[in-house]
Motif scaffolding. Structure first.
Motif, PDB file in Angstrom:
ATOM      1  N   HIS A  45       1.056   3.928  -2.821  1.00  0.00           N
ATOM      2  CA  HIS A  45       0.042   4.965  -3.024  1.00  0.00           C
ATOM      3  C   HIS A  45       0.323   6.195  -2.160  1.00  0.00           C
ATOM      4  N   GLU A 100       0.816  -1.215   0.000  1.00  0.00           N
ATOM      5  CA  GLU A 100       0.000   0.000   0.000  1.00  0.00           C
ATOM      6  C   GLU A 100       0.850   1.265   0.000  1.00  0.00           C
ATOM      7  N   MET A 157      -2.032   4.088   7.469  1.00  0.00           N
ATOM      8  CA  MET A 157      -2.767   2.901   7.030  1.00  0.00           C
ATOM      9  C   MET A 157      -3.451   2.268   8.247  1.00  0.00           C
ATOM     10  N   SER A 181      -9.764  -1.683  -0.526  1.00  0.00           N
ATOM     11  CA  SER A 181      -9.252  -0.660   0.372  1.00  0.00           C
ATOM     12  C   SER A 181     -10.005   0.647   0.142  1.00  0.00           C
ATOM     13  N   PRO A 239       0.087   7.036   1.300  1.00  0.00           N
ATOM     14  CA  PRO A 239      -0.742   7.625   2.365  1.00  0.00           C
ATOM     15  C   PRO A 239       0.111   8.014   3.572  1.00  0.00           C
ATOM     16  N   SER A 249      -3.644  12.168   4.288  1.00  0.00           N
ATOM     17  CA  SER A 249      -4.321  11.042   3.632  1.00  0.00           C
ATOM     18  C   SER A 249      -4.228   9.800   4.496  1.00  0.00           C
ATOM     19  N   CYS A 250      -5.138   8.880   4.236  1.00  0.00           N
ATOM     20  CA  CYS A 250      -5.191   7.626   4.998  1.00  0.00           C
ATOM     21  C   CYS A 250      -5.797   6.547   4.115  1.00  0.00           C
ATOM     22  N   THR A 251      -5.319   5.325   4.285  1.00  0.00           N
ATOM     23  CA  THR A 251      -5.915   4.172   3.609  1.00  0.00           C
ATOM     24  C   THR A 251      -6.383   3.171   4.643  1.00  0.00           C
ATOM     25  N   TYR A 252      -7.614   2.727   4.503  1.00  0.00           N
ATOM     26  CA  TYR A 252      -8.168   1.687   5.369  1.00  0.00           C
ATOM     27  C   TYR A 252      -8.168   0.384   4.599  1.00  0.00           C
ATOM     28  N   ARG A 297      -9.698   4.778   0.496  1.00  0.00           N
ATOM     29  CA  ARG A 297      -8.706   5.848   0.632  1.00  0.00           C
ATOM     30  C   ARG A 297      -9.386   7.162   1.005  1.00  0.00           C
ATOM     31  N   TYR A 298      -8.774   7.858   1.939  1.00  0.00           N
ATOM     32  CA  TYR A 298      -9.307   9.116   2.455  1.00  0.00           C
ATOM     33  C   TYR A 298      -8.314  10.239   2.179  1.00  0.00           C
TER      34      TYR A 298
END
Length: 343
Positions: free
Chosen positions: A106, A103, A111, A130, A108, A201-204, A132-133
């Motif tokens: 990308h 990840e 995570m 996933s 972020p 940014s954040c990825t879940y 993404r924010y």
């Protein structure tokens, strides 16, 4: 490279499983930093043995200062692009670090993954995409941290801990973020909120990668008479952070929800805990001091909006000063949940 930081204090019963789970990772470009926080059992020798077996393992020693100081010591020396915190009585899935590496392409700042209670639960569910924010979504994530609202149905992100997440070290250093050493409970949640207020940014990734071990001698489950002072300081710190970033107006109700959750926890785990040896008149005085706290007083005005129905009823009894009823309820719940291993 990924930096895995494990604070260690008297964990000889669990340490082998924890360290072995990290060393079994399918992704191998990591450093494992063990911070011995003045252990008095065999933990330091166990850590030393691992440093001799694997060059990726590094041991730091310090006098006992608490988990925040131990994590901060790890942050001071780590070299990885990503930082992962693991508690020494827990363990991780073999693919956790590989998912972080995958990840990271990308870019972020954060995570988020999921945690479970048993290794059997690590079996992947139907693979979900996933999420993404961006910067515009960060207040939504702060709100989830304050209210414990999951990001998707049946999700299991632990917002109040620093487990099961990867944090960009460059961002930590940019804002000089560290764990608050004047908190002994809730310091993880405060760190998470401070980081989210600055993140872009954040990825879940909705996959379970972290196994949380519940056991009766966990520090988070013991009676501690200093808990009311800790929680009131925590609430002031969180409020100040929200105010500094102009986020409090938008997050007023979530903040009240957070305060009511802490108040409920104080009544259940401290004031009316079966392990609180204080006579009833002292417990009544503890309640009086909690009632006089302005943050709790303001939050109680929003009890109906911010609480679940059973919490609402519990706090109504507190507002009406029905302390003996609260004591009986807490005793029963401790007895029932204790048999189930919940508390």
């Amino acid at each position: 490279m990924i930096s895995v930081i494990i604070p260690v204090y008297n964990l000889e019963r669990y340490l082998y499983r924890c360290i072995d789970s990290v060393l079994r990772s399918t992704y191998t470009d990591f450093e494992l930093i063990l911070v011995d926080d003045g252990s008095t059992d065999a933990s330091p020798q166990i850590c030393e043995d691992y440093t001799e077996r694997d060059s990726r393992v590094r041991l730091l020693r310090q006098e006992n200062q608490g988990v925040s100081a131990a994590r901060n010591r790890g942050l001071d020396v780590c070299q990885g692009e990503w930082v992962v915190f693991v508690d020494g009585d827990d363990s991780i899935a073999p693919e956790f670090l590989a998912l972080i590496d995958q990840e990271s392409r990308h870019g972020p700042d954060l995570m988020l993954f999921e945690c479970v209670l048993t290794e059997k639960s690590l079996v992947p569910r139907n693979q979900k995409e996933s999420i993404r924010y961006g910067k515009e979504d960060m207040l939504t994530l702060v709100q989830s941290t304050l209210t414990l609202r999951q990001l998707q149905e049946q999700g299991n992100v632990d917002f109040l801990s620093v487990w099961a997440r990867a944090i960009n070290r460059a961002s930590i250093e940019k804002y000089n973020l560290r764990f608050s050493k004047d908190l002994f409970c809730g310091e993880d949640a405060f760190f998470n909120i401070e980081y989210l207020l600055r993140a872009e940014s954040c990825t879940y990734i909705p996959q379970a990668v972290y196994i949380y071990n519940i056991h009766q001698d966990s520090s988070s489950r013991r009676f501690n008479p200093r808990l009311p002072d800790n929680h009131q300081l925590l609430l002031r710190k969180v409020k100040q952070a929200l105010e500094e970033h102009g986020a409090l107006p938008a997050l007023a109700l979530p903040y009240h929800t957070y305060a009511l959750n802490l108040l409920t926890s104080l009544l259940f785990r401290c004031v009316f805990s079966p392990w609180n040896p204080a006579p009833f008149r002292e417990k009544r005085e503890m309640c009086r001091r909690l009632r006089s706290n302005e943050i709790f007083r303001q939050a109680m005005r929003h009890n109906r909006q911010c609480s679940t129905w059973n919490q609402w009823g519990f706090l109504v009894l507190f507002r009406l000063r029905c302390y003996r009823s609260l004591s009986l309820i807490c005793r029963i719940l401790h007895l029932v949940w204790g048999k189930r291993g919940i508390c």
